[in-house]
Design an enzyme around this catalytic site. Structure first.
Site, short mmCIF file in Angstrom:
data_model
loop_
_atom_site.label_atom_id
_atom_site.label_comp_id
_atom_site.label_asym_id
_atom_site.label_seq_id
_atom_site.Cartn_x
_atom_site.Cartn_y
_atom_site.Cartn_z
N SER A 1 22.93 18.49 3.45
CA SER A 1 23.19 18.24 2.03
C SER A 1 22.84 16.81 1.62
O SER A 1 22.82 15.89 2.47
CB SER A 1 24.66 18.52 1.71
N1 SAM Z 1 27.36 20.62 6.33
C1 SAM Z 1 25.98 20.70 6.67
C2 SAM Z 1 25.39 19.40 7.10
O1 SAM Z 1 26.07 18.37 7.03
O2 SAM Z 1 24.23 19.42 7.53
C3 SAM Z 1 25.15 21.32 5.56
C4 SAM Z 1 25.05 22.73 5.77
S1 SAM Z 1 24.00 23.74 4.86
C5 SAM Z 1 23.98 23.16 3.24
C6 SAM Z 1 25.06 25.17 4.82
C7 SAM Z 1 25.32 25.79 6.17
O3 SAM Z 1 26.24 26.86 5.98
C8 SAM Z 1 24.10 26.38 6.83
O4 SAM Z 1 23.91 25.81 8.08
C9 SAM Z 1 24.42 27.87 6.92
O5 SAM Z 1 23.88 28.49 8.05
C10 SAM Z 1 25.93 27.84 6.95
N2 SAM Z 1 26.59 29.09 6.59
C11 SAM Z 1 26.32 29.97 5.58
N3 SAM Z 1 27.20 30.98 5.59
C12 SAM Z 1 28.06 30.74 6.62
C13 SAM Z 1 29.21 31.41 7.14
N4 SAM Z 1 29.67 32.54 6.63
N5 SAM Z 1 29.84 30.87 8.19
C14 SAM Z 1 29.41 29.72 8.76
N6 SAM Z 1 28.33 29.04 8.32
C15 SAM Z 1 27.68 29.54 7.25
#
Ligand code: SAM
Length: 220
Positions: free
Chosen positions: A67
């Site tokens: 992000s």
């Molecule tokens: N917090 C992260 C960082 O600092 O890099 C940003 C993450 S990205 C915007 C959103 C993440 O949420 C992705 O890696 C995606 O695979 C994960 N995601 C989506 N749905 C999910 C779920 N139900 N459980 C766990 N992770 C999930």
């Protein structure tokens, strides 16, 4: 010497805080200090390192993103952490947000649905010496009940609605911050505060996140 090694990441990190966070009213000293400390360039793919401190998200694989720095700081500030808390993150991604949380909170539990992202984040966080960040692969829309209740929960992907399981795993007085879809009106970063058996919900700002996919999220 590669381009990466000739870049002054310390200078870029300081500029990120001074030019992207402080002017947008991020004022929590612990959050600003954490953003000054965590080497964001370690969390992005090698070829994108020179852009690690830029004012936008970057791809990290699996069609997912790390992000924007401001969004990470804002979501962390929403939790009003004082130090020592137990925090849950849904969506580990690169591990950067977990590191920011780990700088302030006591213990951080983070769930990621893609194993390769979880493994890479775990590796980077281990190399950087974080011992208070625990990662598991799974559906974070269901939370991580083994360590509940949490003082704070951060969801870093956009949900169709607020997952009931996450509200249930919030401590009385705790806060959940989550991007929630508003139909044709995009996503709104939403703050849910638990007060006894009730909750207070408020809008923070418009935002754009990758989808939260899971049982209490979007279907695959
Ligand atoms: N917090 C992260 C960082 O600092 O890099 C940003 C993450 S990205 C915007 C959103 C993440 O949420 C992705 O890696 C995606 O695979 C994960 N995601 C989506 N749905 C999910 C779920 N139900 N459980 C766990 N992770 C999930």
């Amino acid at each position: 010497m590669s381009y990466s090694t000739s870049v002054d990441f310390g200078k870029l990190k300081a500029a990120m805080v001074a030019e992207q966070l402080i002017p947008r009213n991020i004022s929590d000293k612990a959050v600003l200090e954490a953003c000054r400390r965590v080497p964001r360039h370690e969390f992005v793919p090698e070829k994108l390192r020179q852009s690690a401190y830029s004012d936008y998200p970057l791809p990290i694989g699996e069609n997912q993103t790390i992000s924007q720095p401001y969004m990470v700081a804002l979501m962390t500030e929403c939790l009003k952490l004082k130090g020592g808390e137990k925090v849950l993150e849904v969506g580990t991604g690169s591990g950067y947000q977990a590191a920011i949380l780990g700088e302030i909170a006591g213990e951080v539990y983070s769930v990621e649905r893609f194993k390769d992202l979880a493994d890479n984040a775990d590796r980077v966080l281990g190399l950087l010496g974080y011992k208070n960040i625990h990662i598991k692969v799974g559906d974070g829309t269901l939370g991580w009940s083994d360590f509940a209740p949490y003082d704070g929960i951060v969801v870093t992907a956009g949900a169709p609605s607020i997952p009931e399981s996450l509200v249930k795993q919030l401590k009385d007085g705790g806060s959940l911050v989550i991007p929630v879809d508003r139909g044709g009106f995009g996503q709104v970063l939403t703050l849910v505060e638990r007060i006894g058996q009730t909750t207070r919900t408020s809008d923070i700002c418009a935002c754009t996140f990758v989808p939260l996919v899971g049982k209490e999220g979007w279907a695959e």
